[in-house]
Design an enzyme around this catalytic site. Structure first.
Site: not given
Length: 267
Positions: A72, A88
């Site tokens: 990420e 997410k």
């Protein structure tokens, strides 16, 4: 952290969501062990060879190490342009091609996973808006699935033009800690994290990266990370998941284990 402890804290945090105190919170647990013979250099080599983490990093401060295989991005800078990719939503890879496609599609269309993704995205949009030229915050990608060797991840992208009166460091301060690892509203979520996790996160869920002289920079989110203290032999792999009103706490426990095994199994 045991399953019972996780479920107890998750229930308490969900009560805050039901009361409207927060909308989402990222609750993290720890997996710990002692190994006096652990070699962080060799281990990081193995992790790099067997993962495709685009934002991996190796950090050492004295006898403390972080072996990070992060998928990420927190923030990237190129002149006045800023880009963040909040992530997410997770599914394991399938045992065969058919199951793998089913799990990928399930992740892409799961209402709960999409809701937690968009909440993290909205917090990041708000953080960017505090240091951006008005009207430049935009979302070029929503709910994209990133496939890695051991997991599928749901991610979105937010971009903005930094207002010239602000520096990149101002932007980092405005957005830190990363929205995907806190919750919404961010401050109240962090207060509840502090009350229920029972330990300081330290470097985990923070950021590692670089600032270059040419005005570019790239910072990750410190997840999928093994923390090592070579003086004591203490090893820790923290993992977390987002709790929302639609979540199943038992499934969130399983998600934490999937993230844990994505690092532990490689080692």
């Amino acid at each position: 952290t045991t399953s019972a402890e996780h479920l107890g804290h998750a229930a308490a945090l969900l009560s805050h969501i039901q009361l409207g105190d927060i909308y989402e919170v990222n609750y993290c647990i720890a997996h710990e062990a002692i190994d006096g013979a652990f070699d962080p250099f060799t281990a990081f080599g193995a992790l790099l060879a067997r993962t495709d983490a685009p934002f991996a990093g190796f950090y050492r401060m004295g006898h403390r190490f972080a072996l990070c295989c992060s998928p990420e991005r927190f923030i990237a800078f190129d002149g006045l342009h800023m880009r963040s990719e909040p992530m997410k939503g997770t599914r394991p890879r399938g045992a065969d091609a058919e199951q793998d496609i089913r799990l990928r599609d399930e992740l892409a269309n799961d209402p709960k996973e999409r809701s937690e993704n968009v909440m993290a995205l909205d917090v990041m949009r708000n953080d960017f808006s505090r240091v951006s030229v008005p009207g430049t915050v935009r979302v070029p990608e929503l709910f994209g699935v990133r496939t890695h060797p051991r997991v599928h991840q749901l991610g979105s992208v937010v971009e903005a033009q930094r207002a010239p009166v602000f520096t990149p460091f101002d932007a980092v301060k405005a957005a830190f800690p990363p929205a995907s690892m806190t919750g919404a509203p961010k401050i109240r979520a962090m207060q509840l994290i502090d009350a229920h996790e029972g330990r300081a996160r330290g470097l985990y869920s923070g950021t590692m990266g670089f600032f270059a002289p040419d005005g570019t920079a790239d910072l990750n989110v410190v997840i999928r990370t093994l923390l090592c203290d070579s003086a004591t032999g203490m090893l820790s792999i923290p993992t977390g998941s987002a709790l929302t009103s639609k979540c199943d706490p038992a499934a969130e426990w399983e998600e934490c284990l999937v993230k844990f095994t994505s690092i532990a199994d490689v080692l």
